[in-house]
Scaffold this active site. Sequence first.
Site, mmCIF file in Angstrom:
data_model
loop_
_atom_site.group_PDB
_atom_site.id
_atom_site.type_symbol
_atom_site.label_atom_id
_atom_site.label_comp_id
_atom_site.label_asym_id
_atom_site.label_seq_id
_atom_site.Cartn_x
_atom_site.Cartn_y
_atom_site.Cartn_z
ATOM 1 N N PRO A 1 -32.205 -16.231 -28.117
ATOM 2 C CA PRO A 1 -32.743 -14.890 -28.359
ATOM 3 C C PRO A 1 -32.023 -14.214 -29.523
ATOM 4 C CG PRO A 1 -32.384 -15.249 -26.017
ATOM 5 C CD PRO A 1 -31.753 -16.409 -26.732
ATOM 6 N N GLU A 2 -32.795 -13.599 -30.402
ATOM 7 C CA GLU A 2 -32.237 -12.874 -31.532
ATOM 8 C C GLU A 2 -32.358 -11.379 -31.243
ATOM 9 O OE1 GLU A 2 -33.671 -14.515 -35.277
ATOM 10 O OE2 GLU A 2 -33.904 -16.491 -34.351
ATOM 11 N N LYS B 1 -27.145 -9.574 -31.376
ATOM 12 C CA LYS B 1 -27.594 -10.368 -30.228
ATOM 13 C C LYS B 1 -26.762 -10.103 -28.983
ATOM 14 C CE LYS B 1 -28.363 -14.178 -33.490
ATOM 15 N NZ LYS B 1 -28.058 -15.602 -33.756
ATOM 16 N N LYS C 1 -20.203 -14.252 -49.626
ATOM 17 C CA LYS C 1 -20.152 -15.561 -48.976
ATOM 18 C C LYS C 1 -20.398 -16.672 -49.995
ATOM 19 C CE LYS C 1 -19.458 -15.681 -45.248
ATOM 20 N NZ LYS C 1 -18.183 -15.529 -44.493
ATOM 21 N N ARG D 1 -29.196 -26.244 -38.595
ATOM 22 C CA ARG D 1 -30.330 -25.404 -38.186
ATOM 23 C C ARG D 1 -31.594 -25.812 -38.936
ATOM 24 N NH1 ARG D 1 -28.623 -20.488 -35.938
ATOM 25 N NH2 ARG D 1 -26.519 -20.748 -35.096
#
Length: 282
Positions: A2-3, A58, A152, A262
């Site tokens: 779940p996000e 989340k 990043k 992912r």
Amino acid sequence: MPELPEVESVRRGLEPYVVGRSFAAVEVHHPRANRGQEAPLSALLVGRKIAAVARRGKFMWLEFADEDHSDPARDVLFIHLGMSGQVRIGEVDSPHVRIAAVLDDTTRLSFVDQRTFGYWRLGPWLSMAHIAPDPLETDFDLTAAGRRLRAKRTVVKAALLDQTVLSGVGNIYADEALWAVQISPLKKASALRQRDAVAVISAAADVMRAALAVGGTSFDALYVNVNGESGYFDRSLHVYGRGGQPCERCGEEILKTVLGGRGTHYCPSCQNRGVGRKSAAN
């Protein structure tokens, strides 16, 4: 997993049933559902009054009336849904009920978790202080989040999933946001212009608001709200889960690749900003 929209749907559904109520009984039916807790959960919760149901990204937790809510070291009850966790109102006829709780007005809460990655844990709020703000918070600083994203050194898809950059964005909404702004998930986050970083995050916020409006995204029975109902944003997905199908914008075949373990879905044609077409298709 779940996000943000799915967790917020659960939070909103839970709130009217539990705020102002106290725990009357708690039973743990599977040790993983309470892992890391030394004392029995019933001893820690029974008699405590719930003041609020809160969320960041989340992560969801219950605030208690006997705690100072301005104290970062205050105790809260973290309810982590993991991969398949559900918080349901009422008794649930399932072999996967891991925690059953009763409130002082006889309301029953059932924590159902088929894969047992979720948990309930009482602990200091401070333990999640490293989690970045999420894009749906009222005081969210979009400019600062854009700078964190550009700092990043990973590809932008991986940076969007980093919960210290911004919280709540997972696989589904990262893919959808990048498709919306036509940026390749393979582009380096550090190569983004500030305006593009802001655009990606704004798109993520927009797609999550749209998902929240229809109860989130449910691909199977593992995600439902507190009443056992599924969300239906899966009907509105443009790229996630559409590998091999034509892009709705340009007609090119949607590709699926793996980034950081992912599954990642994107259009190599119209999401070609920042990488060459050959690289985008590899």
